[in-house]
Design a protein around this motif. Structure first.
Motif, PDB file in Angstrom:
ATOM      1  N   ARG A 223      51.494  37.055  34.865  1.00  0.00           N
ATOM      2  CA  ARG A 223      51.362  37.129  36.326  1.00  0.00           C
ATOM      3  C   ARG A 223      50.608  38.391  36.743  1.00  0.00           C
ATOM      4  O   ARG A 223      49.781  38.352  37.669  1.00  0.00           O
ATOM      5  CB  ARG A 223      52.759  37.095  36.951  1.00  0.00           C
ATOM      6  N   HIS A 224      50.878  39.495  36.069  1.00  0.00           N
ATOM      7  CA  HIS A 224      50.217  40.745  36.442  1.00  0.00           C
ATOM      8  C   HIS A 224      48.833  40.875  35.812  1.00  0.00           C
ATOM      9  O   HIS A 224      47.944  41.511  36.389  1.00  0.00           O
ATOM     10  CB  HIS A 224      51.086  41.938  36.043  1.00  0.00           C
ATOM     11  N   ALA A 225      48.640  40.278  34.654  1.00  0.00           N
ATOM     12  CA  ALA A 225      47.328  40.341  34.021  1.00  0.00           C
ATOM     13  C   ALA A 225      46.319  39.441  34.729  1.00  0.00           C
ATOM     14  O   ALA A 225      45.112  39.733  34.723  1.00  0.00           O
ATOM     15  CB  ALA A 225      47.437  39.937  32.549  1.00  0.00           C
ATOM     16  N   TYR A 226      46.834  38.361  35.338  1.00  0.00           N
ATOM     17  CA  TYR A 226      45.946  37.386  35.978  1.00  0.00           C
ATOM     18  C   TYR A 226      46.455  37.083  37.386  1.00  0.00           C
ATOM     19  O   TYR A 226      47.062  36.046  37.642  1.00  0.00           O
ATOM     20  CB  TYR A 226      45.880  36.099  35.155  1.00  0.00           C
ATOM     21  N   PRO A 227      46.219  37.981  38.345  1.00  0.00           N
ATOM     22  CA  PRO A 227      46.686  37.750  39.724  1.00  0.00           C
ATOM     23  C   PRO A 227      45.998  36.537  40.339  1.00  0.00           C
ATOM     24  O   PRO A 227      44.916  36.121  39.914  1.00  0.00           O
ATOM     25  CB  PRO A 227      46.306  39.047  40.441  1.00  0.00           C
ATOM     26  N   LEU A 228      46.639  35.984  41.355  1.00  0.00           N
ATOM     27  CA  LEU A 228      46.104  34.827  42.067  1.00  0.00           C
ATOM     28  C   LEU A 228      45.175  35.309  43.176  1.00  0.00           C
ATOM     29  O   LEU A 228      45.560  36.111  44.018  1.00  0.00           O
ATOM     30  CB  LEU A 228      47.247  34.000  42.644  1.00  0.00           C
ATOM     31  N   VAL A 229      43.943  34.771  43.182  1.00  0.00           N
ATOM     32  CA  VAL A 229      42.922  35.141  44.160  1.00  0.00           C
ATOM     33  C   VAL A 229      42.516  33.883  44.923  1.00  0.00           C
ATOM     34  O   VAL A 229      42.152  32.876  44.310  1.00  0.00           O
ATOM     35  CB  VAL A 229      41.701  35.763  43.461  1.00  0.00           C
ATOM     36  N   LEU A 230      42.586  33.943  46.240  1.00  0.00           N
ATOM     37  CA  LEU A 230      42.278  32.789  47.083  1.00  0.00           C
ATOM     38  C   LEU A 230      41.071  33.092  47.963  1.00  0.00           C
ATOM     39  O   LEU A 230      41.076  34.056  48.727  1.00  0.00           O
ATOM     40  CB  LEU A 230      43.480  32.434  47.963  1.00  0.00           C
ATOM     41  N   HIS A 248      55.759  36.044  47.874  1.00  0.00           N
ATOM     42  CA  HIS A 248      55.569  36.253  46.437  1.00  0.00           C
ATOM     43  C   HIS A 248      54.605  37.422  46.261  1.00  0.00           C
ATOM     44  O   HIS A 248      53.405  37.251  46.144  1.00  0.00           O
ATOM     45  CB  HIS A 248      55.022  34.990  45.776  1.00  0.00           C
ATOM     46  N   ALA A 249      55.148  38.608  46.288  1.00  0.00           N
ATOM     47  CA  ALA A 249      54.327  39.816  46.371  1.00  0.00           C
ATOM     48  C   ALA A 249      54.329  40.646  45.091  1.00  0.00           C
ATOM     49  O   ALA A 249      54.094  41.845  45.124  1.00  0.00           O
ATOM     50  CB  ALA A 249      54.797  40.681  47.539  1.00  0.00           C
ATOM     51  N   ASP A 250      54.567  40.002  43.937  1.00  0.00           N
ATOM     52  CA  ASP A 250      54.624  40.758  42.692  1.00  0.00           C
ATOM     53  C   ASP A 250      53.829  40.049  41.588  1.00  0.00           C
ATOM     54  O   ASP A 250      54.407  39.323  40.778  1.00  0.00           O
ATOM     55  CB  ASP A 250      56.082  40.925  42.244  1.00  0.00           C
ATOM     56  N   PRO A 251      52.517  40.244  41.555  1.00  0.00           N
ATOM     57  CA  PRO A 251      51.678  41.003  42.480  1.00  0.00           C
ATOM     58  C   PRO A 251      51.333  40.168  43.703  1.00  0.00           C
ATOM     59  O   PRO A 251      51.490  38.946  43.684  1.00  0.00           O
ATOM     60  CB  PRO A 251      50.426  41.282  41.633  1.00  0.00           C
ATOM     61  N   PRO A 252      50.840  40.792  44.760  1.00  0.00           N
ATOM     62  CA  PRO A 252      50.501  40.024  45.961  1.00  0.00           C
ATOM     63  C   PRO A 252      49.312  39.099  45.721  1.00  0.00           C
ATOM     64  O   PRO A 252      48.436  39.380  44.910  1.00  0.00           O
ATOM     65  CB  PRO A 252      50.156  41.109  46.986  1.00  0.00           C
ATOM     66  N   VAL A 253      49.313  37.974  46.430  1.00  0.00           N
ATOM     67  CA  VAL A 253      48.170  37.071  46.391  1.00  0.00           C
ATOM     68  C   VAL A 253      46.997  37.755  47.090  1.00  0.00           C
ATOM     69  O   VAL A 253      47.146  38.296  48.188  1.00  0.00           O
ATOM     70  CB  VAL A 253      48.503  35.736  47.089  1.00  0.00           C
ATOM     71  N   ARG A 254      45.843  37.740  46.444  1.00  0.00           N
ATOM     72  CA  ARG A 254      44.640  38.320  47.043  1.00  0.00           C
ATOM     73  C   ARG A 254      43.951  37.257  47.895  1.00  0.00           C
ATOM     74  O   ARG A 254      43.424  36.286  47.368  1.00  0.00           O
ATOM     75  CB  ARG A 254      43.689  38.815  45.955  1.00  0.00           C
ATOM     76  N   ILE A 255      43.947  37.420  49.209  1.00  0.00           N
ATOM     77  CA  ILE A 255      43.328  36.463  50.122  1.00  0.00           C
ATOM     78  C   ILE A 255      42.003  37.057  50.598  1.00  0.00           C
ATOM     79  O   ILE A 255      41.981  38.028  51.346  1.00  0.00           O
ATOM     80  CB  ILE A 255      44.262  36.169  51.313  1.00  0.00           C
ATOM     81  N   LEU A 256      40.911  36.461  50.162  1.00  0.00           N
ATOM     82  CA  LEU A 256      39.594  37.020  50.418  1.00  0.00           C
ATOM     83  C   LEU A 256      38.980  36.515  51.724  1.00  0.00           C
ATOM     84  O   LEU A 256      38.004  37.094  52.196  1.00  0.00           O
ATOM     85  CB  LEU A 256      38.641  36.687  49.264  1.00  0.00           C
ATOM     86  N   GLY A 257      39.521  35.438  52.313  1.00  0.00           N
ATOM     87  CA  GLY A 257      38.892  34.834  53.479  1.00  0.00           C
ATOM     88  C   GLY A 257      37.625  34.097  53.083  1.00  0.00           C
ATOM     89  O   GLY A 257      37.437  33.710  51.932  1.00  0.00           O
ATOM     90  N   PHE A 258      36.737  33.884  54.063  1.00  0.00           N
ATOM     91  CA  PHE A 258      35.479  33.196  53.769  1.00  0.00           C
ATOM     92  C   PHE A 258      34.648  34.032  52.807  1.00  0.00           C
ATOM     93  O   PHE A 258      34.500  35.238  52.962  1.00  0.00           O
ATOM     94  CB  PHE A 258      34.690  32.956  55.050  1.00  0.00           C
TER      95      PHE A 258
END
Length: 369
Positions: A223-230, A248-258
């Motif tokens: 989970r920490h080696a491969y965070p979720l990026v949206l 689910h903030a461990d690690p936090p989801v990276r929300i990039l937007g458009f």
């Protein structure tokens, strides 16, 4: 022959960025790039609701901007189309309501499949207008066999006049981007070496809540080696999805937007795994884009997605977060399997071509025009 085209979801004659829904915007943009090339003797009139930029166009292409809001735009456009065109390529069931000579494109039957997967207003409009539009159309185009089958089930008489014209991925989605591009994109979005990428509008149909739960259930080291990026803009009913991500903030989801296409191409190519667990698609273009960029893909085993992925992706049940977690864990732990999917996806993506889609589209237009 003079063919009108619903170009409201395209952006300008340069056609660099779609302004509508991702799949529809890309469909319009790419058809408008390729149709004038494969059929230089046909004149194309592009009906839109905003004034286009003053870029150069092929001689057989002309914009027809009409500044009016829906539903008045459809009435104004239909009147002009009847006077100016031999045939109209319609992306809207509402415009078709006021025409006789048209070919209807059907992207999906979401409005008829599950009320929870489509916003209320557009669902009501489609349910009121689709049947009449496809019954009266001279021909019908769908973007997948799954959509064609859904349409034939809903309107049986549509089956005999339906042609499938699959989508394709833009050439910019390619493996092994230039090192300076990789450095630029990673710096811009503050990305570490490995990550799980998901793309698409933040809305219930994309199934992000289950994806977040599946990622949160991974072993701590993965989970920490491969965070979720949206990467994706906010759609309808996005608040509960963002709330689930925040929980689910461990690690936090990276929300990039458009994310612009130039950056998205690098994100696909650099992703450790691309995950697209959608509950329903008319085609599933992000799966094809990711394969063409060399990403190992996890996606759902429903609707049109198996048509796109073939045997080159790892399938999951989109209603089972446990199945999704298992697939992610398997691929994140197995570099060899990721390499196999990468190679298979690159080969699979070669089967799809915008030029062929444009040629097939033009064959249908000529046959009924």
């Amino acid at each position: 022959m003079i063919v009108g085209v619903d170009a409201r979801e395209a952006r300008g004659p340069s056609l660099e960025q779609p302004v509508g829904a991702a799949g529809r915007g890309r469909y319009v943009n790419e058809l408008l790039r390729h149709l004038p090339q494969v059929e230089p003797e046909t004149k194309f009139l592009l009906y839109t609701s905003a004034a286009p930029p003053q870029d150069d166009l092929p001689q057989n292409v002309t914009w027809r901007p009409m500044a009016s809001s829906s539903p008045h735009w459809h009435l104004r456009a239909a009147k002009a189309i009847r006077n100016e065109c031999d045939l109209y390529l319609s992306l809207s069931y509402l415009t078709s309501f006021f025409l006789d000579a048209y070919v209807q494109t059907v992207f999906d039957l979401i409005a008829f499949k599950d009320f929870a997967l489509s916003p209320g207003r557009s669902r009501r409009v489609e349910r009121l207008t689709l049947r009449r539009a496809v019954r009266r159309a001279r021909a019908i185009l769908t973007i997948s066999e799954a959509t064609a089958a859904d349409l034939a089930e809903l309107v049986p008489e549509a089956a005999g006049k339906t042609t499938v014209t699959p989508l394709a991925a833009d050439g910019r989605f390619a493996p092994d981007p230039a090192p300076e591009e990789v450095e630029r994109v990673r710096a811009r979005y503050e990305l570490e070496d490995g990550f799980v990428l998901a793309t698409g509008t933040i809305e219930p149909r994309k199934n992000y809540v289950r994806l977040v739960r599946a990622h949160a259930a991974l072993p701590n080291d993965l989970r920490h080696a491969y965070p979720l990026v949206l990467a994706g803009r906010r759609g309808w009913d996005y608040e509960p999805i963002l709330a689930a991500m925040a929980s689910h903030a461990d690690p936090p989801v990276r929300i990039l937007g458009f994310v612009p296409d130039a950056d998205l191409a690098v994100l696909y190519a650099e992703a450790t795994v691309f995950c697209y667990p959608s509950r329903y698609e008319g085609f599933g273009l992000p799966v094809l884009e990711a394969m063409q960029a060399g990403a190992p893909v996890v996606t759902s085993n429903v609707s049109s997605l198996p048509e796109v992925g073939g045997d080159a992706v790892r399938y999951v049940d989109p209603n089972d977060a446990g199945d999704l977690r298992t697939a992610l864990e398997e691929l994140l732990e197995d570099e060899g399997r990721r390499a196999e999917l990468r190679a298979a996806g690159l080969e699979r993506a070669k089967l799809f071509s915008w030029e062929q889609t444009a040629r097939t589209t033009m064959e249908v237009l000529r046959a009924v025009g």
